[in-house]
Design a protein around this motif. Structure first.
Motif, PDB file in Angstrom:
ATOM      1  N   ASP A  19       0.752  -1.244   0.004  1.00  0.00           N
ATOM      2  CA  ASP A  19      -0.031  -0.052   0.154  1.00  0.00           C
ATOM      3  C   ASP A  19       0.641   1.125   0.074  1.00  0.00           C
ATOM      4  O   ASP A  19       0.480   2.186  -0.439  1.00  0.00           O
ATOM      5  CB  ASP A  19      -0.900  -0.078   1.245  1.00  0.00           C
ATOM      6  N   LEU A  20       1.877   1.242   0.446  1.00  0.00           N
ATOM      7  CA  LEU A  20       2.875   2.189   0.595  1.00  0.00           C
ATOM      8  C   LEU A  20       3.576   2.722  -0.817  1.00  0.00           C
ATOM      9  O   LEU A  20       3.788   3.796  -1.147  1.00  0.00           O
ATOM     10  CB  LEU A  20       4.144   2.134   1.605  1.00  0.00           C
ATOM     11  N   VAL A  21       3.414   1.806  -1.705  1.00  0.00           N
ATOM     12  CA  VAL A  21       4.236   1.847  -3.147  1.00  0.00           C
ATOM     13  C   VAL A  21       3.083   2.364  -3.847  1.00  0.00           C
ATOM     14  O   VAL A  21       2.453   1.673  -4.679  1.00  0.00           O
ATOM     15  CB  VAL A  21       4.676   0.369  -3.658  1.00  0.00           C
ATOM     16  N   THR A  22       2.943   3.709  -3.830  1.00  0.00           N
ATOM     17  CA  THR A  22       1.885   4.586  -4.499  1.00  0.00           C
ATOM     18  C   THR A  22       2.561   4.531  -6.117  1.00  0.00           C
ATOM     19  O   THR A  22       3.601   4.330  -6.132  1.00  0.00           O
ATOM     20  CB  THR A  22       1.444   5.811  -3.804  1.00  0.00           C
ATOM     21  N   PRO A  23       1.646   4.931  -6.935  1.00  0.00           N
ATOM     22  CA  PRO A  23       1.985   5.174  -8.143  1.00  0.00           C
ATOM     23  C   PRO A  23       2.916   6.449  -8.213  1.00  0.00           C
ATOM     24  O   PRO A  23       4.099   5.931  -8.952  1.00  0.00           O
ATOM     25  CB  PRO A  23       0.974   5.805  -8.907  1.00  0.00           C
ATOM     26  N   GLU A  24       3.049   7.432  -7.420  1.00  0.00           N
ATOM     27  CA  GLU A  24       4.019   8.239  -7.355  1.00  0.00           C
ATOM     28  C   GLU A  24       5.219   7.723  -6.999  1.00  0.00           C
ATOM     29  O   GLU A  24       6.270   8.271  -7.587  1.00  0.00           O
ATOM     30  CB  GLU A  24       3.337   9.424  -6.575  1.00  0.00           C
ATOM     31  N   MET A 242      12.174   6.064   1.801  1.00  0.00           N
ATOM     32  CA  MET A 242      12.062   6.108   3.021  1.00  0.00           C
ATOM     33  C   MET A 242      11.440   7.436   3.510  1.00  0.00           C
ATOM     34  O   MET A 242      10.849   7.309   4.575  1.00  0.00           O
ATOM     35  CB  MET A 242      13.616   5.939   3.938  1.00  0.00           C
ATOM     36  N   ALA A 243      11.378   8.258   2.760  1.00  0.00           N
ATOM     37  CA  ALA A 243      10.621   9.476   2.746  1.00  0.00           C
ATOM     38  C   ALA A 243       9.024   9.100   3.192  1.00  0.00           C
ATOM     39  O   ALA A 243       8.423   9.720   3.807  1.00  0.00           O
ATOM     40  CB  ALA A 243      10.894  10.589   1.863  1.00  0.00           C
ATOM     41  N   VAL A 244       8.588   7.925   2.573  1.00  0.00           N
ATOM     42  CA  VAL A 244       7.296   7.718   2.733  1.00  0.00           C
ATOM     43  C   VAL A 244       7.065   6.696   3.841  1.00  0.00           C
ATOM     44  O   VAL A 244       6.282   6.707   4.801  1.00  0.00           O
ATOM     45  CB  VAL A 244       6.872   7.177   1.465  1.00  0.00           C
ATOM     46  N   ALA A 245       8.030   5.533   3.896  1.00  0.00           N
ATOM     47  CA  ALA A 245       8.043   4.748   4.824  1.00  0.00           C
ATOM     48  C   ALA A 245       8.209   4.894   6.290  1.00  0.00           C
ATOM     49  O   ALA A 245       7.894   4.158   7.373  1.00  0.00           O
ATOM     50  CB  ALA A 245       8.606   3.467   4.384  1.00  0.00           C
ATOM     51  N   SER A 246       9.385   5.614   6.311  1.00  0.00           N
ATOM     52  CA  SER A 246      10.080   5.858   7.701  1.00  0.00           C
ATOM     53  C   SER A 246      10.764   7.382   7.511  1.00  0.00           C
ATOM     54  O   SER A 246      12.143   7.379   7.423  1.00  0.00           O
ATOM     55  CB  SER A 246      11.091   4.844   8.036  1.00  0.00           C
ATOM     56  N   PRO A 247      10.215   8.602   7.620  1.00  0.00           N
ATOM     57  CA  PRO A 247      10.685   9.779   7.289  1.00  0.00           C
ATOM     58  C   PRO A 247      11.713  10.189   8.351  1.00  0.00           C
ATOM     59  O   PRO A 247      12.430  11.101   7.877  1.00  0.00           O
ATOM     60  CB  PRO A 247       9.450  10.561   7.544  1.00  0.00           C
ATOM     61  N   LYS A 248      11.848   9.449   9.564  1.00  0.00           N
ATOM     62  CA  LYS A 248      12.779   9.656  10.523  1.00  0.00           C
ATOM     63  C   LYS A 248      14.197   9.152   9.989  1.00  0.00           C
ATOM     64  O   LYS A 248      15.362   9.375  10.405  1.00  0.00           O
ATOM     65  CB  LYS A 248      12.655   9.289  11.735  1.00  0.00           C
ATOM     66  N   THR A 249      14.423   8.138   8.936  1.00  0.00           N
ATOM     67  CA  THR A 249      15.513   7.772   8.342  1.00  0.00           C
ATOM     68  C   THR A 249      16.087   8.613   7.413  1.00  0.00           C
ATOM     69  O   THR A 249      15.524   9.120   6.418  1.00  0.00           O
ATOM     70  CB  THR A 249      15.213   6.262   7.505  1.00  0.00           C
ATOM     71  N   LYS A 250      17.422   9.196   7.648  1.00  0.00           N
ATOM     72  CA  LYS A 250      18.159  10.190   7.087  1.00  0.00           C
ATOM     73  C   LYS A 250      19.089   9.588   6.027  1.00  0.00           C
ATOM     74  O   LYS A 250      19.494   8.636   6.283  1.00  0.00           O
ATOM     75  CB  LYS A 250      18.738  11.028   7.794  1.00  0.00           C
TER      76      LYS A 250
END
Length: 266
Positions: A19-24, A242-250
């Motif tokens: 579900d996280l793998v959006t078209p965008e 990671m910006a979508v799945a785990s934003p705190k991961t840099k």
């Protein structure tokens, strides 16, 4: 893994990694990675990303659920003890004439026995009449030994106690004891999960697809002082996920994790 990122969708019963793998996100990842954009390739890329995110999810849960080593040791030792108890209990059945024969009949006629991958069931573990669980008991011995070997208690000096209360006799010198302590510490360190465990598992799961399909290498790239960062299509693509799945991961965390999981550079 901190709240507010991947934990939010881990704890949502209706959310799956795909579900996280959006078209965008799929379009951005495909473009950065230099992957084909035909329909079949996009489906394959989405599946690869969903699989990597699932690995990330389970690794995150695993990290959160990690128990202290003392608790793990206790669980292993209880299992080893109970394996030994079951060995003794099955052996004791031989003291009751006719019981093993009736039990064997019950097993042979049971239509719902669990099947292993090769189709074998409990029936195939039975041995000769009057000792039908011999093979099963030997497997329990192996299991007990392996459980005991997996436990990792801090070593104590090996001594021979004097039954009369005198001075104990040492059974190993300082060098031998130090070697056992060193081995214990190494095993204790190995069981601990790194802080970026989930990120490493994501990268390991993604690697085969990336290496088979992307024209860009599976590396963190070279550091450029002018940019104050490494230049890498892979890091760019993972950073986007990671910006979508785990934003705190840099980005620096991604670079560090990649150095740990990629094959050594030749």
């Amino acid at each position: 893994m901190a709240k507010g990122d991947i934990q939010d969708w881990i704890e949502c019963d209706d959310t799956e990694p795909e579900d996280l793998v959006t078209p965008e996100l799929l379009a951005a990842f495909t473009s950065i990675a230099g992957l084909p954009r035909d329909d079949d390739s996009l489906i394959a890329t989405k599946d690869a990303l969903a699989g990597a995110l699932e690995a990330f999810m389970w690794a995150s849960l695993e990290q959160d659920a990690l128990h202290p080593e003392s608790a793990e040791n206790k669980a292993l030792e209880i299992a080893a003890r109970d394996a030994g108890k079951l060995y003794d209990t099955l052996l004791a059945l031989q003291e009751y004439p006719g019981v093993e024969a009736r039990l064997e009949t019950a097993i042979q006629s049971n239509p719902h026995l669990y099947e292993l991958e090769d189709g074998k069931t409990l029936k195939d573990l039975l041995t000769t009449r009057h000792n039908i669980f011999r093979a099963y008991r030997e497997l329990l011995v192996d299991l007990q030994v392996c459980l005991e070997d997996t436990s990792n208690r801090q070593p104590k000096r090996r001594v021979l106690e004097d039954p009369d209360g005198g001075v104990a006799i040492g059974l190993e010198d300082d060098e031998e004891f130090a070697a056992r302590v060193k081995a214990w510490r190494a095993r204790s360190k190995e069981r601990a999960l790194p802080k970026d465990h989930a990120l490493r598992e994501f990268l390991r799961a993604l690697a085969p697809y990336w290496e088979a399909n992307s024209p860009h290498p599976f590396t963190e790239g070279m550091y450029f002082k002018e940019a104050n960062q490494t230049i890498s299509h892979l890091v760019d693509a993972v950073e986007r996920v990671m910006a979508v799945a785990s934003p705190k991961t840099k980005r620096p965390q991604i670079v560090t994790a990649l150095r740990e999981v990629r094959p050594p550079l030749s």
